[in-house]
Design an enzyme around this catalytic site. Structure first.
Site, mmCIF file in Angstrom:
data_model
loop_
_atom_site.group_PDB
_atom_site.id
_atom_site.type_symbol
_atom_site.label_atom_id
_atom_site.label_comp_id
_atom_site.label_asym_id
_atom_site.label_seq_id
_atom_site.Cartn_x
_atom_site.Cartn_y
_atom_site.Cartn_z
ATOM 1 N N TYR A 53 18.376 14.073 6.704
ATOM 2 C CA TYR A 53 18.072 13.326 7.926
ATOM 3 C C TYR A 53 18.301 14.188 9.165
ATOM 4 O O TYR A 53 19.220 15.001 9.211
ATOM 5 C CB TYR A 53 18.935 12.071 8.027
ATOM 6 N N LEU A 217 12.796 -4.585 7.090
ATOM 7 C CA LEU A 217 11.838 -5.201 8.013
ATOM 8 C C LEU A 217 10.446 -4.590 7.878
ATOM 9 O O LEU A 217 9.597 -4.781 8.725
ATOM 10 C CB LEU A 217 12.333 -5.057 9.460
ATOM 11 N N GLY A 220 9.377 -2.535 10.778
ATOM 12 C CA GLY A 220 9.188 -3.339 11.979
ATOM 13 C C GLY A 220 8.143 -4.429 11.838
ATOM 14 O O GLY A 220 8.016 -5.298 12.696
#
Length: 331
Positions: A53, A217, A220
């Site tokens: 990351y 999610l 998004g």
């Protein structure tokens, strides 16, 4: 905050995991420090990161930010820290030097030392295999993990993006050789992407492996993307992967129906999507990746959100399950 066991292990973790993938990319160091502090204040004790990351050209930066926060705040003992091994750490995504990626014993040893240095800690609570390695047998992987556990550098092992048969294979070998095996699987799972229910979740439940959903999610898409676009909220929900998905008329219609349904119950789309995951059997905690501390309270509210049975039934109609294996594809 609510807490639960991580799979069949004895360690207790919060029902939300703080995802750090944005740190150093969309979230600045100062924002990340504030977010981690806010997460602990909210009772979140489970942080997830990975050695790769930080963006294509700055791999490792995210672990460095987490490590700097540990060094500044002295809160390492409050956090169940998870990171990952497998990825190519070469800047720019170029070819890796031999044994600088995947899950060979050589690569694991090199990777764990790098992560420990960046995270400024002497141990990793949950060391996760970021992908399956088709070239390295599990006998070698478990032998490498044994060494790390003996050295006190790793406490538990987990997987990420494993198919069900690999979870079974890894834990069957572990059981035969007297090892504890995988305690968690981090997989793509949300209302709009339920294929994990076919084999990954059943395998995890069978072997006492906790499930840690990523992208709860759907990038998004389930956070009120259409409403935010209409309001000009400037959210990432209306860009990137969400924008591409919403270009499909069928997806757009389903998301519009989802937002209307949630609004009819007076609830927030993002909170409902997280709360739904928390009702799923075997799910330990979804990974939330708020960009700033201001975005965190909504995720925390989802832990205590009770979804009415009528809403759960309507969600099943809107986002139907794919069904278990083999019925989903055999009959």
């Amino acid at each position: 905050m609510e807490y639960t066991q991580l799979g069949r292990s004895g360690v207790r973790v919060s029902r939300l995991v703080l995802g750090t993938m944005n740190f150093g990319v969309g979230t600045s160091r100062d924002e990340a420090f504030g977010l981690m502090s806010a997460a602990v204040d909210a009772g979140i004790n489970f942080f997830d990161t990975a050695n790769v990351y930080g963006g294509t050209d700055h791999k490792g930066v995210t672990e460095e930010i987490v490590g700097e926060w540990f060094a500044r705040g002295g809160q390492r003992d409050k956090v169940v820290l998870a990171t990952k091994v497998y990825g190519n750490m070469t800047p720019g995504g170029g070819p890796s030097w031999p044994n600088h990626d995947r899950l060979s014993a050589v690569s694991i040893r090199r990777a764990v030392e790098g992560s420990l240095a960046r995270l400024r800690t002497d141990h990793i609570d949950l060391y996760q295999f970021h992908h399956i390695d088709r070239m390295t047998p599990f006998e070698e992987v478990w032998q490498a993990v044994d060494v790390l556990i003996t050295q006190g550098k790793v406490l538990y092992a987990g997987s990420s993006n494993f198919p069900g048969y690999k979870i079974a294979q890894a834990n069957e070998l572990a059981a035969r050789t007297g090892r504890f095996g995988l305690v968690s699987e981090q997989c793509l799972y949300n209302l709009a992407e339920r294929r994990a229910e076919m084999e990954v979740l059943p395998a995890a439940r069978e072997y006492g492996v906790g499930v840690i959903p990523w992208s709860p999610l759907r990038g998004g898409l389930l956070s009120g993307a259409l409403r935010k676009a209409r309001e000009g909220a400037g959210s990432r929900s209306a860009s990137g992967r969400s924008a591409e998905a919403l270009a499909d008329p069928e997806v757009r219609a389903r998301i519009e129906a989802y937002e209307d349904l949630v609004a009819a119950f007076g609830m927030d789309p993002a909170e409902v999507a997280l709360a739904w995951l928390l009702t799923r059997p075997g799910v330990t905690a979804p990974i939330v990746g708020p960009r700033t501390a201001a975005h965190l309270p909504s995720a925390v509210r989802a832990v205590e959100l009770a979804l009415p049975e009528e809403l759960l039934a309507r969600l099943e109609e809107l986002f139907p399950a794919v069904g278990p294996s083999p019925e989903a594809f055999a009959w």
